[in-house]
Write a protein that holds these residues in place. Structure first.
Motif, PDB file in Angstrom:
ATOM      1  N   THR A 115       0.828  -1.212   0.000  1.00  0.00           N
ATOM      2  CA  THR A 115       0.000   0.000   0.000  1.00  0.00           C
ATOM      3  C   THR A 115       0.858   1.255   0.000  1.00  0.00           C
ATOM      4  O   THR A 115       0.564   2.233  -0.692  1.00  0.00           O
ATOM      5  N   LEU A 116       1.924   1.228   0.786  1.00  0.00           N
ATOM      6  CA  LEU A 116       2.778   2.407   0.937  1.00  0.00           C
ATOM      7  C   LEU A 116       3.769   2.564  -0.212  1.00  0.00           C
ATOM      8  O   LEU A 116       4.303   3.646  -0.420  1.00  0.00           O
ATOM      9  N   GLY A 117       4.057   1.458  -0.907  1.00  0.00           N
ATOM     10  CA  GLY A 117       5.165   1.499  -1.850  1.00  0.00           C
ATOM     11  C   GLY A 117       6.503   1.648  -1.142  1.00  0.00           C
ATOM     12  O   GLY A 117       7.459   2.207  -1.703  1.00  0.00           O
ATOM     13  N   LEU A 118       6.584   1.132   0.068  1.00  0.00           N
ATOM     14  CA  LEU A 118       7.819   1.242   0.866  1.00  0.00           C
ATOM     15  C   LEU A 118       8.937   0.384   0.268  1.00  0.00           C
ATOM     16  O   LEU A 118       8.724  -0.780  -0.058  1.00  0.00           O
ATOM     17  N   LYS A 119      10.118   0.993   0.133  1.00  0.00           N
ATOM     18  CA  LYS A 119      11.267   0.273  -0.428  1.00  0.00           C
ATOM     19  C   LYS A 119      12.329   0.069   0.652  1.00  0.00           C
ATOM     20  O   LYS A 119      12.917   1.034   1.144  1.00  0.00           O
ATOM     21  N   PRO A 120      12.587  -1.183   1.019  1.00  0.00           N
ATOM     22  CA  PRO A 120      13.639  -1.446   2.014  1.00  0.00           C
ATOM     23  C   PRO A 120      14.998  -0.970   1.501  1.00  0.00           C
ATOM     24  O   PRO A 120      15.241  -0.946   0.292  1.00  0.00           O
ATOM     25  N   VAL A 121      15.843  -0.621   2.440  1.00  0.00           N
ATOM     26  CA  VAL A 121      17.187  -0.161   2.078  1.00  0.00           C
ATOM     27  C   VAL A 121      18.114  -1.376   2.012  1.00  0.00           C
ATOM     28  O   VAL A 121      18.300  -2.083   2.998  1.00  0.00           O
ATOM     29  N   VAL A 122      18.665  -1.610   0.829  1.00  0.00           N
ATOM     30  CA  VAL A 122      19.620  -2.699   0.636  1.00  0.00           C
ATOM     31  C   VAL A 122      20.989  -2.076   0.442  1.00  0.00           C
ATOM     32  O   VAL A 122      21.161  -1.209  -0.418  1.00  0.00           O
ATOM     33  N   ASP A 123      21.944  -2.501   1.243  1.00  0.00           N
ATOM     34  CA  ASP A 123      23.291  -1.942   1.109  1.00  0.00           C
ATOM     35  C   ASP A 123      23.989  -2.599  -0.088  1.00  0.00           C
ATOM     36  O   ASP A 123      24.331  -1.938  -1.060  1.00  0.00           O
ATOM     37  N   THR A 124      24.166  -3.898  -0.058  1.00  0.00           N
ATOM     38  CA  THR A 124      24.904  -4.588  -1.112  1.00  0.00           C
ATOM     39  C   THR A 124      24.305  -5.961  -1.345  1.00  0.00           C
ATOM     40  O   THR A 124      23.847  -6.608  -0.408  1.00  0.00           O
ATOM     41  N   VAL A 125      24.293  -6.386  -2.598  1.00  0.00           N
ATOM     42  CA  VAL A 125      23.837  -7.727  -2.965  1.00  0.00           C
ATOM     43  C   VAL A 125      25.048  -8.575  -3.355  1.00  0.00           C
ATOM     44  O   VAL A 125      25.887  -8.130  -4.150  1.00  0.00           O
ATOM     45  N   TYR A 126      25.149  -9.736  -2.789  1.00  0.00           N
ATOM     46  CA  TYR A 126      26.246 -10.659  -3.101  1.00  0.00           C
ATOM     47  C   TYR A 126      25.696 -11.877  -3.843  1.00  0.00           C
ATOM     48  O   TYR A 126      24.552 -12.279  -3.628  1.00  0.00           O
ATOM     49  N   ALA A 127      26.531 -12.444  -4.696  1.00  0.00           N
ATOM     50  CA  ALA A 127      26.134 -13.684  -5.374  1.00  0.00           C
ATOM     51  C   ALA A 127      26.139 -14.844  -4.369  1.00  0.00           C
ATOM     52  O   ALA A 127      26.768 -14.770  -3.311  1.00  0.00           O
ATOM     53  N   PHE A 128      25.444 -15.920  -4.738  1.00  0.00           N
ATOM     54  CA  PHE A 128      25.267 -17.051  -3.832  1.00  0.00           C
ATOM     55  C   PHE A 128      26.606 -17.617  -3.347  1.00  0.00           C
ATOM     56  O   PHE A 128      26.765 -17.979  -2.186  1.00  0.00           O
ATOM     57  N   ASP A 129      27.570 -17.656  -4.252  1.00  0.00           N
ATOM     58  CA  ASP A 129      28.858 -18.251  -3.860  1.00  0.00           C
ATOM     59  C   ASP A 129      29.757 -17.263  -3.117  1.00  0.00           C
ATOM     60  O   ASP A 129      30.880 -17.602  -2.750  1.00  0.00           O
ATOM     61  N   GLN A 130      29.275 -16.067  -2.908  1.00  0.00           N
ATOM     62  CA  GLN A 130      30.056 -15.043  -2.186  1.00  0.00           C
ATOM     63  C   GLN A 130      29.626 -14.873  -0.733  1.00  0.00           C
ATOM     64  O   GLN A 130      29.854 -13.805  -0.132  1.00  0.00           O
ATOM     65  N   LEU A 131      28.995 -15.874  -0.151  1.00  0.00           N
ATOM     66  CA  LEU A 131      28.507 -15.745   1.226  1.00  0.00           C
ATOM     67  C   LEU A 131      29.586 -15.261   2.192  1.00  0.00           C
ATOM     68  O   LEU A 131      29.323 -14.365   3.013  1.00  0.00           O
ATOM     69  N   PRO A 132      30.800 -15.825   2.156  1.00  0.00           N
ATOM     70  CA  PRO A 132      31.808 -15.335   3.111  1.00  0.00           C
ATOM     71  C   PRO A 132      32.073 -13.840   2.980  1.00  0.00           C
ATOM     72  O   PRO A 132      32.207 -13.134   3.994  1.00  0.00           O
ATOM     73  N   ALA A 133      32.116 -13.333   1.768  1.00  0.00           N
ATOM     74  CA  ALA A 133      32.309 -11.885   1.583  1.00  0.00           C
ATOM     75  C   ALA A 133      31.125 -11.101   2.148  1.00  0.00           C
ATOM     76  O   ALA A 133      31.289 -10.034   2.761  1.00  0.00           O
ATOM     77  N   ALA A 134      29.931 -11.649   1.951  1.00  0.00           N
ATOM     78  CA  ALA A 134      28.733 -10.975   2.480  1.00  0.00           C
ATOM     79  C   ALA A 134      28.785 -10.921   4.003  1.00  0.00           C
ATOM     80  O   ALA A 134      28.451  -9.904   4.617  1.00  0.00           O
ATOM     81  N   LEU A 135      29.200 -12.015   4.617  1.00  0.00           N
ATOM     82  CA  LEU A 135      29.287 -12.048   6.083  1.00  0.00           C
ATOM     83  C   LEU A 135      30.354 -11.086   6.588  1.00  0.00           C
ATOM     84  O   LEU A 135      30.191 -10.453   7.644  1.00  0.00           O
ATOM     85  N   ALA A 136      31.449 -10.992   5.836  1.00  0.00           N
ATOM     86  CA  ALA A 136      32.501 -10.052   6.228  1.00  0.00           C
ATOM     87  C   ALA A 136      31.972  -8.616   6.182  1.00  0.00           C
ATOM     88  O   ALA A 136      32.268  -7.788   7.050  1.00  0.00           O
ATOM     89  N   HIS A 137      31.175  -8.315   5.158  1.00  0.00           N
ATOM     90  CA  HIS A 137      30.555  -6.993   5.044  1.00  0.00           C
ATOM     91  C   HIS A 137      29.661  -6.726   6.251  1.00  0.00           C
ATOM     92  O   HIS A 137      29.705  -5.664   6.881  1.00  0.00           O
ATOM     93  N   LEU A 138      28.819  -7.724   6.567  1.00  0.00           N
ATOM     94  CA  LEU A 138      27.921  -7.611   7.722  1.00  0.00           C
ATOM     95  C   LEU A 138      28.718  -7.289   8.977  1.00  0.00           C
ATOM     96  O   LEU A 138      28.327  -6.437   9.781  1.00  0.00           O
TER      97      LEU A 138
END
Lengths: 338, 338, 338, 338
Positions: B301-324
């Motif tokens: 209803t609101l058209g609310l858009k969540p804030v996404v910092d960065t998207v990582y590919a599936f095989d990049q999980l360790p890099a994503a966790l490091a970012h977190l």
């Protein structure tokens, strides 16, 4: 001019209390004059007399006392709620009628003059009708201790049959808590370091007692008493590190009432093990007039009798305060009139 | 047999994460198989992988991850809530439908297997329909961070226009908190020690920012911003001694949401000056499915858009966790499928 | 002695209204004198003047009018809430502060004198601070129509983003209902038999309109607009057999606000098909002062502008009432002072 | 293969009920098999058998009955809530756990097969632990009549000591209503046109009875019994024009529970005199599992004993239904096993 006695102190300290002779007040617009029959004492009266009441600048001379029962003897212009001859109780909070406490609400024997006098003048909004089934001495215990327990249990806590409520200690609020929780079909666990007081709490209706001097891990035992689920509601009356144990004793989604009758305490909220239960921690500061009316109705329906420890004559206030200071089981009441 | 990739660790520690090949699951009675499109990460995933998740015995091997968006590709016997092709989100709490959290509820990527896999099998009760207006990457941020903010603000806090809500910090819950509070007409104060992040919070809708590095007595300033009345609701996301300041910033009868996504913290409840305000302090642990459905409807209803910092590919999980681990502004999301 | 104009009728009937010259009032204890700037009219004013106000014995002579905006020009002894120069609004209910309506509460222009005068005297408890962002003419529309919509939607209905609210008709309460529901992120369906008025409601923010003259089964269409689930909340403003259709349009567990600003209507609750949804049907009678304060804060935060149809000069009250009688889109306001 | 008896009808009508021999069921994933000990009958069972149950298409052959007490004799894979040997009660609503009723919830002996059989298979989510203090025959009365009264009084009505609740008639819900209201310290007024039944209600705890055959204006008398204030809560069990009288008997802001166990009735909401009291009118459709757990706990704590009129043997179902049809005081129960 008619005169009356009134307790006054002109310096902070119990030793400076004096019973003075002064004029009987007359009612202004919207006001009633009440001939005081009894005043129940609270620990906060001691702090007030000693100058330490929190958040309230002490203006001297002052009269202490907040909880009165009496009879209306005069009404000012525009008064509609009461007539001469009505038995009334004062409200601890002058001006808190219902819902949230408005900023203009004040406390009798706090930022407003106290009620340890033979006659007091009150705005008609600051009183409720007394219960039919209690003496003035019994009824005088309701405005602070009685209403605090009712507000935490019923108004905020919506207690119901089958729940388990835990009372810490055996002070005035805990005693009403036991009686009121039982009257709604709940079970009550009481903790105390006095076996004798636990016995008296059981006579009052408590279903379980835990002697903290023998069972320091009372939270574990309380949880076992509920079959491992945890208690539904804790009256947090001890403060300090105790809040951690209260959280450990609590069921998922349970409630803790922080009760301090306007004076707080230091306490620490513990970490992981206790926190994950989504508790509701609710500060309680007595309650409003509408809930007080509800309590009075309940007292009459239930035939509930408040526990009075000792009654002192009006001129024995210092002795009554000394009793309060050394501890009581039930309320200490000053009998003012007949 | 169809195979798929799944992240598994056989010893605690991020360095032991491995992307393994395993069979695509098939649905049992009442179950659905979801092709995972995106998984948003939470700080608790790091703790889980490092073996430190509170209250959960780690059973190895294990798969991390709780917040998934995907599409239903198979349904088991008796499934009535979903059909093949439905876009769905998983519920953080498996088995918490409405009201109080029942003892049998469990967490995906906690006591239940995690969702960092190309396909997952879920009981049909553990999913909701995805919003129409978000991509899978955006929608994957809702199950934990989005719902926690919604539950504190709307389900428990009944936020309304004209109130003032204070967010501590700029984490994922605080970001949703700003957006959702603004969408209900409330004002939002944000505290942070980063002027740059405060700027971004204002762009997101925050009405006021307080730089804690410059204004250590942020509670006083927050109170001034409300004309002296105090804020209506604080999101307590910092812990420690901070709770005292939160209470000082609060209005009479205000609300503090203790938010820890299942991990608590040590905090201390201060004494007199802050306590007398009859606060409600409410522990929040994400939320239930019915509220999640409400949130999804609100997002659309609101058209609310969540804030996404960065998207990582599936095989990049360790890099994503490091970012977190080093901190983000908005959610860190792993894109799993298309 | 200073004099002022005041509208008085000495027999029931609009034709007997006369603008009389009388003394400017002086404030008693706890009272304020307000120089009236604007008075918004309500349909109940017409019934009051015509002698048909329900539940209120008409004492003649009488002054009509309940909704005033003005400025404090004098304060009596003991007044603490206001000072000279404060912009204020009267409360429709004199003496309903918060929570439940106490028996002693009364209505301005009902059992209390009305406010269609250049100056009025009020107990200080019967007023709130006016919003900063509205003119007196705009603000005068809030005490009855504005607060009624707010009380039904926010105080009782806890509206939130993503819900769907249905307004019947295009009266004053419905207009505020559209604006306030939209300000909380809800969708709004309006029913009316005027295509022109539906157009104006859409301009005001309504997301859907249903022309009842073309769509007598509006409940079915409203349900379709919500994807078959039913609407969350209906403002029942039409009465009669309409309540049956409202129940059919409602979701499981939805809410109907019965709004009558103190005058009821005959209505029938239908049988099986609509009843099984566990509705909450809530009678609304304007609202209390605390909610009014909340509304004022919301108006300032949102920048909400009430819809005013026409402004009449103080001596044009009969023309204003005639306008009210033939129908308006927005409020009809009498400008009293500057 | 083990066989068992089960009541089945292949055409609508009590005369077509037959006790058939069929296989004992085995549990699937997440399911339990319960050996049925007792089934309490409800009026809706008659309507179901006669083909008139509202909102439910009757699929033949069918088995009636919704309210069972029994013991778990087998558990399927994945069952965690129960073990063999556990005494259980079925939930009237299969799939309504807490909060709002989800669309997928269904009724035993409605859109789901009924329980008038020696063994039934249930999803483990559709049962609760039986009270320790009741026989199976007594406990079988709780799922519909007991929970309906509890839900209206406690879950929705937050009954408390000192209130006055009014029960219309002497049906099964009204009997539980009297017992539960009294257990929370409330007063209870009962209306009936049978002096004998009023006597029995007083024995059960009712504080006042009004004979409607002698006192057609029972609402006026009920109001007098509360000192003119009006009753706090009415159980509306009569329907028709009666709702008008219920509203007249109610206090300002009071509550009416519309109780129909899924079947509505025509009723009319009256006009002005009764409407102005801001009532909450709440539709009740039995209740959810969490509240059922609460009720069971309350029954054990209170030692509450349901009123059973007559117990019939399993093969006497037609006689039991005939008894139900001609009226009972207390529940009619079919004893199925030992």
């Amino acid at each position: 001019m008619q005169t009356m006695g009134k307790w006054v102190f002109r310096q902070a300290g119990v030793q400076h209390l004096a019973l003075e002779e002064t004029a009987v007040p007359t009612p202004g617009v919207g006001e009633i004059v009440v001939r005081v029959a009894a005043v129940a004492l609270n620990y906060r009266d001691l702090r007030f007399i000693n100058g330490g009441q929190s958040g309230t600048a002490l203006t001297l001379p002052a009269t202490p006392g907040s909880d009165l029962a009496g009879v209306v003897v005069a009404t000012g212009a525009g008064v509609t709620r009461f007539s001469e001859g009505d038995d009334v109780l004062g409200t601890f909070w002058a001006g808190w009628i219902d819902g949230e406490c408005p900023p203009e609400a004040r406390v009798l024997g706090g930022s407003l003059p106290g009620v340890l006098a033979q006659y007091v003048v009150l705005n008609e909004a600051w009183a409720v009708r007394a219960p039919r089934t209690l003496s003035a001495i019994e009824a005088s215990t309701l405005p602070c201790a009685g209403l605090t327990a009712w507000f935490a249990l019923v108004e905020k806590g919506t207690v119901h049959a089958g729940q388990t409520v835990l009372m810490q200690g055996t002070g005035g609020v805990a005693l009403f808590g036991v009686q009121l929780a039982r009257a709604h079909g709940a079970q009550v666990i009481v903790t105390s370091s006095s076996a004798a007081k636990l016995r008296r709490m059981r006579e009052l209706g408590a279903t379980h007692g835990i002697d903290r001097s023998e069972t320091p891990d009372w939270d574990r035992v309380a949880r076992e008493m509920t079959g491992g689920q945890g208690v539904d509601h804790v009256f947090e009356l001890a403060g300090g590190d105790n809040l951690g144990a209260s959280l450990r004793a609590l069921r998922q989604g349970g409630r803790i009432s922080l009760i301090g009758t306007l004076d707080g305490y230091n306490m620490s909220l513990p970490s992981i093990p206790s926190f994950i239960g989504r508790p509701t921690i609710q500060g309680i500061g007595v309650g409003h007039r509408r809930a007080f009316d509800d309590l009075v109705r309940a007292v009459d329906t239930l035939g509930l009798k408040p526990v009075v420890d000792t009654v002192y004559a009006f001129d024995q206030l210092p002795a009554a305060l000394a009793h309060l200071e050394r501890g009581a089981f039930g309320k200490v009441v000053v009998k003012v009139g007949d």
